[in-house]
Design a protein around this motif. Structure first.
Motif: not given
Length: 177
Positions: A52-57, A101-104, A106-117
């Protein structure tokens, strides 16, 4: 097509009701992107809170840098089951995918975190739908509303006699001087 308003102007416009009937208009293709989450296990706070908190950034970045292609959006919330929805408008599929898809960004990091956790444990559901809309293939009406939705992302125009019915709004290409 560029983002229509600054954040402060957008917030003011969203609070002021425009009496009467209005429509939105753009002569360019655009993308409607719906994205959201659904909490499937309410007591799993440690799972759904970070999602839920990932969308704001992401939204902060998109509002700060309109050249990324985000035109605007509207957020919605349902209490049970706890569900969020962001209705967003984008300049193009390419802009949307570049941001996702850009590593720079905030979406990609949030997606990777979701996939991992969370992965496929079922505690939190996520979803999206993407639609490319060509000029003249949309119709909107706003009655006694603040500037909202597609009109906030593009042009907010009064409904005239030529555009009284939905079929007329679909068939009429508006020329704005």
């Amino acid at each position: 097509m560029t983002a229509r308003n600054t954040t402060s102007a957008r917030n003011t416009a969203r609070q002021t009701v425009s009496p009467g009937r209005f429509t939105a208009q753009t002569d360019e293709s655009f993308v409607v992107f719906l994205i959201g989450m659904r909490v499937n296990k309410f007591w799993a706070f440690d799972k759904w809170t970070p999602v839920a908190q990932a969308m704001a950034p992401m939204l902060d970045t998109l509002h700060k840098y309109p050249e990324k292609g985000f035109l605007g959006g509207e957020s919605f919330f349902r209490l049970f089951p706890l569900t969020t929805l962001l209705l967003s408008y984008w300049r193009s599929i390419e802009d949307l995918e570049r941001f996702a898809r850009s590593p720079s960004e905030p979406h990609l990091k949030a997606w990777q975190s979701f996939s991992k956790s969370i992965g496929s444990d079922g505690s939190v559901g996520i979803w999206h739908e993407t639609y490319r809309i060509d000029p003249g293939n949309y119709e909107v009406i706003y009655g006694n509303m603040p500037v909202f939705g597609l009109a906030a992302a593009t042009q907010h125009l009064p409904v005239t006699a030529k555009r009284e019915r939905a079929s007329e709004r679909l068939a009429t290409k508006v020329i704005v001087s």
